[in-house]
Design an enzyme around this catalytic site. Structure first.
Site, PDB file in Angstrom:
ATOM      1  N   ASP A 177      38.519  34.413  57.615  1.00  0.00           N
ATOM      2  CA  ASP A 177      40.004  33.890  58.091  1.00  0.00           C
ATOM      3  C   ASP A 177      40.728  32.870  57.416  1.00  0.00           C
ATOM      4  O   ASP A 177      41.658  32.191  57.983  1.00  0.00           O
ATOM      5  CB  ASP A 177      39.814  33.288  59.586  1.00  0.00           C
ATOM      6  CG  ASP A 177      38.785  34.288  60.472  1.00  0.00           C
ATOM      7  OD1 ASP A 177      38.765  35.160  60.497  1.00  0.00           O
ATOM      8  OD2 ASP A 177      37.714  33.690  60.910  1.00  0.00           O
ATOM      9  N   LYS A 210      43.030  35.851  53.344  1.00  0.00           N
ATOM     10  CA  LYS A 210      42.792  36.607  52.244  1.00  0.00           C
ATOM     11  C   LYS A 210      43.866  37.955  52.347  1.00  0.00           C
ATOM     12  O   LYS A 210      44.028  38.260  51.167  1.00  0.00           O
ATOM     13  CB  LYS A 210      41.298  37.374  52.335  1.00  0.00           C
ATOM     14  CG  LYS A 210      40.374  36.174  52.232  1.00  0.00           C
ATOM     15  CD  LYS A 210      38.936  36.510  51.784  1.00  0.00           C
ATOM     16  CE  LYS A 210      38.513  37.247  53.160  1.00  0.00           C
ATOM     17  NZ  LYS A 210      38.521  36.014  54.509  1.00  0.00           N
ATOM     18  N   GLY A 259      38.652  41.565  59.215  1.00  0.00           N
ATOM     19  CA  GLY A 259      40.120  41.763  59.565  1.00  0.00           C
ATOM     20  C   GLY A 259      41.184  40.889  58.785  1.00  0.00           C
ATOM     21  O   GLY A 259      41.068  39.803  58.634  1.00  0.00           O
ATOM     22  N   HIS A 260      42.053  41.999  57.997  1.00  0.00           N
ATOM     23  CA  HIS A 260      43.029  41.324  57.292  1.00  0.00           C
ATOM     24  C   HIS A 260      44.440  41.547  57.877  1.00  0.00           C
ATOM     25  O   HIS A 260      44.586  42.680  58.148  1.00  0.00           O
ATOM     26  CB  HIS A 260      42.964  41.753  55.844  1.00  0.00           C
ATOM     27  CG  HIS A 260      41.737  41.181  55.124  1.00  0.00           C
ATOM     28  ND1 HIS A 260      41.372  42.048  53.892  1.00  0.00           N
ATOM     29  CD2 HIS A 260      40.773  40.495  55.311  1.00  0.00           C
ATOM     30  CE1 HIS A 260      40.490  41.336  53.232  1.00  0.00           C
ATOM     31  NE2 HIS A 260      40.028  40.296  54.205  1.00  0.00           N
ATOM     32  N   GLN A 302      35.155  38.585  54.699  1.00  0.00           N
ATOM     33  CA  GLN A 302      34.608  37.241  55.337  1.00  0.00           C
ATOM     34  C   GLN A 302      34.908  36.242  54.239  1.00  0.00           C
ATOM     35  O   GLN A 302      35.840  36.214  53.402  1.00  0.00           O
ATOM     36  CB  GLN A 302      33.064  37.547  55.360  1.00  0.00           C
ATOM     37  CG  GLN A 302      32.744  38.592  56.409  1.00  0.00           C
ATOM     38  CD  GLN A 302      32.837  40.091  56.270  1.00  0.00           C
ATOM     39  OE1 GLN A 302      32.349  40.402  55.201  1.00  0.00           O
ATOM     40  NE2 GLN A 302      33.396  40.846  57.255  1.00  0.00           N
TER      41      GLN A 302
END
Length: 430
Positions: free
Chosen positions: A13, A16, A40-41, A224
């Site tokens: 988080d 990235k 999740g990006h 991650q």
């Protein structure tokens, strides 16, 4: 630079997706090399946000080609949903633009079911996303998993699914007291998606070798964070893949000699989702202020869970820098720190009379450490419009300089907001 590897420098988080999106403007290839749709990006372009879970975020640029490497575990239904969503938004996702390594592992419906049942059985001890990531990696290590190359031999694929379902039914019926699965029904759940993906499947390492021979610019997109690495993270509260920089090699087939630069993406403070130690966590008003301080807020892009918030931890960051060979930092969410009056940074640990300036990898110590802090004044102004480092308030520049000194490497980029253009570039990487 020809090959740059990005690493999440904390527990994920870190932003990235945005950093990779900015760098993707100047590259030919973006490579995803580990994890699955537990990542999740979020990319903000104007007032529109796009969330990626499996697809490399470089697909937002039409000139950029993307590879999902062998180290990724891919849920066929999830990735097809992402492809279709991007296509509906006007992006072309052809086999020429998106390559999938045939050696990548396949998440099947029973992986997700087992993931959820085990999390329920243990009372949510690890805080898994229940996306089937761990069970799929377990099958890979147990040498019974399905690979995307298996799509090219229908009889073999059917045989492997039947054997897996037979084994999973023993677990479902005896451990969890659930109804057994039907192998044919399992295959029917994924057959349309697999047919859609088959033209994208290729020799991923061969694709990379060709790109290197053609002197293409290649960016590796980590998922991650490094502190969730299955070997070097805060075990057992980790993910199921290697998130340190070395995972980019084993997860793609990239030769070690090809890497030019390794960049850690580091939030200006610290967050964590789910269970596990967090020495610099702020559980009261300050933590809540940081959680809600920015325009986006600290909530998981994959799960929506509120993130635990606290101060930047240099003992952990030095550990990531050491173990991943970090040569530069992309700092994100510096703008959020304007909502607090005083900024703290964890300088070192004291535990059982021993002082640690760098975490030693023993996660059992982290619940007992006493943190030494440095304190910095914040800045009472909005910095989201700043595009040059020299235009930042002096207190913000001092804070960045302290992190550079504490981590032992330069801050090359600074994000001051969620939008693509809210970025300060101090050093061009491509």
């Amino acid at each position: 630079m020809s090959v740059v590897v990005t690493v999440g420098g904390q527990w994920g988080d870190e932003g990235k997706g945005k950093v990779v999106d900015v760098l993707s403007a100047d590259v030919d290839w973006v490579v995803r090399h580990q994890g699955g749709n537990n990542a999740g990006h979020t990319i903000m372009i104007g007032d529109k946000s796009t969330i990626f879970h499996l697809l490399p975020s470089g697909l937002l640029y039409e000139h950029t080609r993307c590879l999902i490497g062998n180290g990724v575990v891919i849920d066929p239904n999830v990735i097809v949903e992402e492809i279709e969503a991007l296509e509906q938004a006007g992006h072309s996702i052809t086999p020429e633009r998106l390559a999938i390594s045939g050696q990548a592992s396949m998440i099947m419906p029973y992986h997700c079911q087992l993931d959820g049942l085990e999390e329920e059985r243990t009372g949510g001890r690890l805080g898994t996303t229940k996306r089937g990531i761990g069970p799929c990696y377990a099958d890979k290590i147990n040498r019974v998993g399905l690979r995307y190359w298996d799509l090219f031999d229908e009889a073999l694929f059917k045989e492997k699914v039947e054997k897996n379902v037979e084994q999973k039914n023993l677990i479902l019926t005896r451990l969890y007291d659930k109804e057994p699965l039907n192998a044919k029904a399992v295959m029917e759940q994924v057959q349309d998606s697999l047919a859609r993906l088959k033209p994208h499947v290729c020799d991923g390492a061969g694709v990379l070798k060709q790109a290197l021979q053609e002197n293409k610019k290649i960016l590796f997109e980590g998922a991650q964070g490094a502190l969730l690495d299955i070997d070097f993270g805060t075990y057992p509260y980790v993910t199921s893949s290697n998130t340190m920089a070395g995972g980019s090699l084993t997860g793609s087939g990239l030769p070690m000699s090809a890497v030019d630069r390794i960049i850690a993406i580091v939030k200006a403070f610290q967050t964590r989702v789910g269970s596990g130690p967090f020495p610099t966590e702020e559980t009261g008003e300050i933590g809540n202020t940081l959680r809600h301080g920015g325009p986006v807020g600290e909530f998981g892009a994959t799960t929506g869970r509120p993130r635990r918030c606290g101060w930047l931890d240099l003992a952990l960051l030095r550990y990531v820098v050491r173990n991943s060979g970090i040569q530069g930092i992309a700092m994100t969410k510096l703008d959020v720190l304007s909502v607090v009056d005083e900024i703290k940074v964890g300088r070192a640990y004291n535990v059982d009379g021993v002082r640690y300036e760098t975490f030693n990898g023993d996660a059992n110590l982290l619940d007992r450490v006493e943190v030494e802090y440095d304190s910095f004044p914040s800045w009472d102004e909005d910095i989201s419009g700043v595009r040059n480092f020299e235009d930042l308030p002096q207190t913000a520049k001092d804070y960045v300089a302290a992190i550079e000194k504490g981590a032992g490497c330069p801050v090359v980029m600074i994000s001051v907001g969620p939008a693509r253009d809210q970025i300060i570039i101090r050093e061009k990487l491509f």
